[in-house]
Enzyme design. Structure first.
Site, PDB file in Angstrom:
ATOM      1  N   TYR A  89       0.821  -1.207   0.000  1.00 51.93           N
ATOM      2  CA  TYR A  89       0.000   0.000   0.000  1.00 51.93           C
ATOM      3  C   TYR A  89       0.856   1.257   0.000  1.00 51.93           C
ATOM      4  O   TYR A  89       2.029   1.242   0.349  1.00 51.93           O
ATOM      5  CB  TYR A  89      -0.922   0.024   1.216  1.00 51.93           C
ATOM      6  N   PHE A 111       2.554   9.555   3.513  1.00 53.59           N
ATOM      7  CA  PHE A 111       2.858   9.436   4.937  1.00 53.59           C
ATOM      8  C   PHE A 111       3.291   8.021   5.304  1.00 53.59           C
ATOM      9  O   PHE A 111       3.917   7.816   6.338  1.00 53.59           O
ATOM     10  CB  PHE A 111       1.692   9.894   5.815  1.00 53.59           C
ATOM     11  N   ASP A 112       2.966   7.045   4.468  1.00 55.69           N
ATOM     12  CA  ASP A 112       3.411   5.674   4.716  1.00 55.69           C
ATOM     13  C   ASP A 112       3.268   4.861   3.441  1.00 55.69           C
ATOM     14  O   ASP A 112       2.425   5.159   2.598  1.00 55.69           O
ATOM     15  CB  ASP A 112       2.612   5.019   5.840  1.00 55.69           C
ATOM     16  N   ILE A 119      -7.364   0.735  10.986  1.00 55.72           N
ATOM     17  CA  ILE A 119      -8.357   1.803  11.077  1.00 55.72           C
ATOM     18  C   ILE A 119      -9.682   1.376  10.446  1.00 55.72           C
ATOM     19  O   ILE A 119      -9.726   0.496   9.581  1.00 55.72           O
ATOM     20  CB  ILE A 119      -7.847   3.113  10.437  1.00 55.72           C
ATOM     21  N   TYR A 141      -7.775   8.576  11.545  1.00 52.89           N
ATOM     22  CA  TYR A 141      -7.167   8.886  12.841  1.00 52.89           C
ATOM     23  C   TYR A 141      -7.852  10.045  13.551  1.00 52.89           C
ATOM     24  O   TYR A 141      -7.400  10.478  14.605  1.00 52.89           O
ATOM     25  CB  TYR A 141      -5.665   9.149  12.668  1.00 52.89           C
ATOM     26  N   PHE A 181      -5.542   5.748   0.253  1.00 53.52           N
ATOM     27  CA  PHE A 181      -4.677   4.578   0.190  1.00 53.52           C
ATOM     28  C   PHE A 181      -4.856   3.889  -1.152  1.00 53.52           C
ATOM     29  O   PHE A 181      -5.977   3.678  -1.606  1.00 53.52           O
ATOM     30  CB  PHE A 181      -5.042   3.563   1.287  1.00 53.52           C
TER      31      PHE A 181
END
Length: 153
Positions: free
Chosen positions: A74, A84-85, A103, A129, A145
């Site tokens: 991902y 961010f990731d 999440i 979040y 995502f």
């Protein structure tokens, strides 16, 4: 129930408008090409208001359910495009996790996805979040995502 029906109707209306706009921009309908082009499709109306689920590629393997442990590659981005990731930041290998430990946007957006599929989730803050944010994710952030499902257990 009535709210979900309205969300489905509204989603279908938006998809219809988009398809109509594409046809107009292309100068009307044309003859089908000899090689089909994969077309992204809305996988489902949002289980919760605001979640947008789009299948970029429909897989052919096992189907994830809410109680599955899955492996996926991902990339997560903020609304401004900041990554961010990503599994690419962690060696590029798929990461395995139970859907119950992620999440809510993933818990609601992954079930129904098949191994080999690629899906885009646009997750509102309340399914991500929230007001607290975390790490490199600011408070009240909408998250996007791009997910490739590689295994289901």
């Amino acid at each position: 129930m009535a709210t979900r029906i309205l969300v489905v109707i509204a989603s279908l209306a938006v998809v219809g408008l988009i398809i109509g706009a594409v046809v107009v921009l292309q100068g009307g309908a044309s003859a089908p090409s000899s090689s089909p082009t994969p077309t992204p499709s809305v996988a489902s109306a949002s289980p919760s208001a605001g979640l947008v689920v789009t299948d970029e590629v429909v897989g052919t393997g096992a189907v994830a359910v809410a109680t599955s442990t899955v492996s996926a590659k991902y990339t997560g981005t903020l609304a401004d495009g900041t990554v961010f990731d990503s599994t690419d930041k962690h060696g590029g290998q798929a990461i395995e996790f139970p859907l119950s430990n992620v999440i809510k946007g993933w818990q609601q957006g992954i079930p129904g996805m098949k191994v080999g599929g690629k899906r885009k989730l646009v997750i509102p803050p309340e399914l991500g979040y929230g007001a607290q944010g975390t790490g490199g994710i600011p408070p009240n952030a909408t998250l996007t995502f791009e997910i490739e499902l590689t295994a289901v257990k």
